[in-house]
Design a protein around this motif. Structure first.
Motif, mmCIF file in Angstrom:
data_model
loop_
_atom_site.group_PDB
_atom_site.id
_atom_site.type_symbol
_atom_site.label_atom_id
_atom_site.label_comp_id
_atom_site.label_asym_id
_atom_site.label_seq_id
_atom_site.Cartn_x
_atom_site.Cartn_y
_atom_site.Cartn_z
ATOM 1 N N VAL A 151 60.349 91.106 46.875
ATOM 2 C CA VAL A 151 60.680 89.801 46.253
ATOM 3 C C VAL A 151 62.026 89.439 47.208
ATOM 4 O O VAL A 151 62.130 88.085 47.692
ATOM 5 N N MET A 152 63.293 89.950 47.005
ATOM 6 C CA MET A 152 64.474 89.744 47.547
ATOM 7 C C MET A 152 64.332 89.621 49.065
ATOM 8 O O MET A 152 64.667 88.515 49.438
ATOM 9 N N VAL A 153 63.829 90.585 49.849
ATOM 10 C CA VAL A 153 63.998 90.257 51.123
ATOM 11 C C VAL A 153 62.741 89.209 51.744
ATOM 12 O O VAL A 153 63.254 88.378 52.414
ATOM 13 N N LEU A 162 61.283 94.948 43.832
ATOM 14 C CA LEU A 162 62.229 93.925 43.825
ATOM 15 C C LEU A 162 62.492 93.759 45.267
ATOM 16 O O LEU A 162 63.121 92.606 45.764
ATOM 17 N N LEU A 188 65.497 102.356 40.148
ATOM 18 C CA LEU A 188 66.817 102.423 40.643
ATOM 19 C C LEU A 188 67.517 103.619 40.817
ATOM 20 O O LEU A 188 67.994 104.038 41.782
ATOM 21 N N GLU A 237 59.333 100.206 40.928
ATOM 22 C CA GLU A 237 60.026 99.003 40.753
ATOM 23 C C GLU A 237 61.126 98.556 41.850
ATOM 24 O O GLU A 237 61.214 97.364 42.229
ATOM 25 N N MET A 268 66.268 97.206 35.852
ATOM 26 C CA MET A 268 66.771 96.354 36.953
ATOM 27 C C MET A 268 67.153 95.137 36.737
ATOM 28 O O MET A 268 66.665 94.140 37.612
ATOM 29 N N PRO A 296 69.437 93.053 39.761
ATOM 30 C CA PRO A 296 68.575 93.052 40.840
ATOM 31 C C PRO A 296 67.470 91.924 40.727
ATOM 32 O O PRO A 296 67.147 91.132 41.764
ATOM 33 N N LEU A 297 66.998 91.944 39.801
ATOM 34 C CA LEU A 297 65.847 91.022 39.625
ATOM 35 C C LEU A 297 66.338 89.788 39.373
ATOM 36 O O LEU A 297 65.547 88.486 39.995
ATOM 37 N N THR A 339 72.436 98.443 35.782
ATOM 38 C CA THR A 339 72.245 97.305 35.901
ATOM 39 C C THR A 339 71.166 96.558 35.095
ATOM 40 O O THR A 339 70.801 95.654 35.307
ATOM 41 N N GLY A 370 62.902 85.582 49.044
ATOM 42 C CA GLY A 370 64.289 85.195 49.039
ATOM 43 C C GLY A 370 64.749 85.042 50.539
ATOM 44 O O GLY A 370 65.756 84.154 50.780
ATOM 45 N N ILE A 386 68.969 88.555 41.137
ATOM 46 C CA ILE A 386 69.105 88.214 42.469
ATOM 47 C C ILE A 386 68.032 87.894 43.135
ATOM 48 O O ILE A 386 67.876 86.779 43.769
ATOM 49 N N ALA A 387 66.947 88.550 43.004
ATOM 50 C CA ALA A 387 65.665 88.461 43.441
ATOM 51 C C ALA A 387 65.017 87.023 43.025
ATOM 52 O O ALA A 387 64.635 86.206 44.114
#
Lengths: 373, 197
Positions: free
Chosen positions: B74-76, B71, B145, B67, A144, A147-148, A204, B79, A150-151
């Motif tokens: 972290v993203m939600v 992610l 994913l 995984e 991934m 996505p990583l 990805t 970020g 972007i994170a």
């Protein structure tokens, strides 16, 4: 006992080497568990050193390059005195920066003030670990990757906000808020273009995105999908420039208005870390552009077997860094050529132009995949 | 200590080696940062400690092979949510000048409530048999994913295609609405004034 391992040909080499060396040790120290732990630690050390070398090593080169490019755009010579064409100048500057006294302004939140530069550096270092520099040269070949990336981009915004607020200075706070708003806005289109790349390449993982472009130069994602690839590349270039806070999108640290923005109060090593983060972001974004659009470490074959043979002889790392430095040169030329827009113009550009175009691009890409490929 | 509570033998050996050590290290960091989040007086500092706590949660997900959940965490949260929290805090004035402090009786009540909550939680958790073996990581790639996407977009009984499409249309709508809101809207009477000039 389970020991995590680094999967890599270099990792395999270390794993084979460690038991051979361990055979010379006294018998009490010989066990498979110990060997695997030692091998893992050595591999991890190699990975950390490699990432640091690429990141920290490229910073002085980039500073020198930026000064020279800037000087030549402005019809000057740039640094010329120290060493051949001023090559040692940056070394002297870095040494000066490291030996400066480090202090925080009175009334500053000390914890946040010294934490902010560290947080800013998290994102670029993680992204650098994901990028494939060659067929076997990738630290973390995770499934991934995109996505990583972007994170972890969120950490950059956070560090800048904290640095600006904790400086206890109105210019810093204004700069931090401006740059936070800008980075959050441009992050959307940045993520959407990466989404487009994921869509057309069907993966990805950065390694398989690169390998999907194998073949001639016309198999790179810029050219493989007619027109759309080129548009996506240009949009990526624009939004990553804004994401990095580089000119012409550098309203966050506009010298004439904000005396430096969020790092006004920083000096010495913490300032050097902000500076370093900026240049590492330049490297990682160029590397990302190279991986996603320009074929990564693949040579630019043109389909003529005679020439391609010679191109294939050059190792992938050299092609990769050649493309990365070409991208960096493009970013620098843009920086020293275009003028800075106003804050509202910048926001308008993102929300009224880039974002709708990105949505259309995604739809067009989906249509292309459904109809043609 | 408490009637009805019998503490089972906890697995204190490290059967999984590196993973176990990583778990205890991350758990320790998470507890410390979580305590700091509520104990620190400055709200901005507590937001920062909250972030580190979230990072710890993400690493725990990674250790469990989940995984995508890591992610998304972290993203939600880092970020998105925390950045907006920090933004809101920065825009409020007089930050940290008069720190909030509770009176002693209220403090005592809060303490008693917290202890009671912990006791109830432990009492509910301890009888669970599978806890003795420790948490079981999902099989490799089960929460990755690709598998996640196949399950989300599945047409069959176990798939989630319809909720997925509904949510994605909702998100697309919010994006387009934000573009529309950002477009300049000039009131009619203002336009007339401009024309008269």
């Amino acid at each position: 006992m389970f020991v995590p391992s680094v999967t890599n040909p270099i990792g395999d080499f270390v794993r084979e080497l460690v038991p051979q060396v361990a055979a010379f040790l006294p018998a009490s120290l010989q066990s498979d568990t110990l060997n695997s732990v030692v091998a893992f630690l050595i591999n991890a050390l190699i990975c950390v050193v490699a990432v640091c070398l690429v990141n920290i090593g490229s910073a002085p080169i980039l500073i020198y390059m930026e000064r020279k490019v800037c000087a030549h755009v402005q019809c000057r010579l740039g640094p010329m005195r120290l060493g051949w064409h001023g090559t040692i100048q940056t070394v002297a500057d870095v040494l000066k920066m490291l030996f400066k006294e480090v202090y925080a302004p009175s009334g500053a939140d000390k914890l946040m003030f010294y934490l902010a530069p560290l947080i800013v550096l998290i994102g670029p270092f993680i992204v650098c670990a994901l990028i494939p520099f060659g067929r076997n040269l990738v630290v973390a070949d995770v499934s991934m990757g995109i996505p990583l990336i972007i994170a972890v981009n969120g950490f950059g915004v956070l560090g800048i906000l904290l640095g600006g607020w904790s400086s206890n200075n109105k210019y810093s706070l204004l700069g931090a808020l401006r740059s936070g708003a800008q980075m959050i806005s441009y992050e959307i289109s940045f993520a959407m273009i990466l989404l487009f790349v994921v869509m057309i390449s069907g993966s990805t993982n950065l390694m398989s995105i690169t390998m999907g472009q194998e073949g001639t130069i016309f198999d790179w994602w810029v050219f493989k999908i007619p027109v759309l690839g080129l548009i996506a590349f240009v949009l990526f270039f624009i939004s990553s420039t804004a994401e990095m806070n580089r000119a012409p999108f550098d309203i966050a640290e506009a010298e004439q208005e904000l005396t430096g923005g969020y790092h006004t109060e920083y000096n010495g090593t913490p300032f050097a870390m902000f500076y370093l983060a900026e240049y590492i972001a330049l490297v990682t974004n160029s590397a990302l552009a190279t991986t996603c659009f320009l074929g990564g470490f693949l040579p630019p074959c043109i389909g003529v077997a005679f020439i391609d043979n010679y191109l294939n002889m050059v190792p992938g790392v050299i092609w990769f860094f050649a493309k990365v430095y070409f991208m960096i040169w493009c970013y620098m030329m843009v920086r020293w050529t275009f003028v800075r827009p106003r804050v509202d113009q910048l926001m308008d550009f993102e929300w009224k132009f880039l974002l709708p175009v990105n949505l259309l691009l995604l739809v067009a890409g989906a249509a292309y995949i459904a109809l043609v490929g | 200590m408490f009637p009805g509570l019998s503490i089972p033998e906890m697995p204190l050996a490290f059967p999984l080696g590196g993973m176990d050590i990583a778990f205890y290290a991350v758990a320790l960091v998470m507890i410390v940062t979580a305590v700091c989040t509520v104990a620190v007086k400055n709200i901005l500092q507590s937001a920062v400690f909250l972030i580190f706590s979230f990072v710890g949660t993400a690493i725990l997900y990674l250790l469990l092979n989940a995984e995508f959940a890591a992610l998304a965490q972290v993203m939600v949260y880092i970020g998105g949510v925390v950045i907006f929290v920090v933004f809101t805090i920065l825009l409020t004035s007089h930050l940290g000048e008069d720190s909030f402090s509770a009176k002693i009786p209220r403090l005592f009540a809060a303490f008693a409530l917290a202890v009671a909550f912990v006791v109830v939680m432990i009492k509910c958790l301890l009888p669970i048999e599978s806890l003795k073996e420790g948490a079981v990581a999902s099989p490799e790639n089960y929460a990755g994913l690709q598998q996640m996407a196949f399950r989300l977009l599945g047409y069959d009984q176990s798939g989630f295609i319809i909720p997925f499409e509904v949510v994605s249309i909702l998100l697309l709508m919010t994006l387009i609405v934000s573009i529309t809101v950002a477009r300049r809207w000039i009131p009619d009477d203002y336009k007339k004034e401009e024309e008269e000039k």
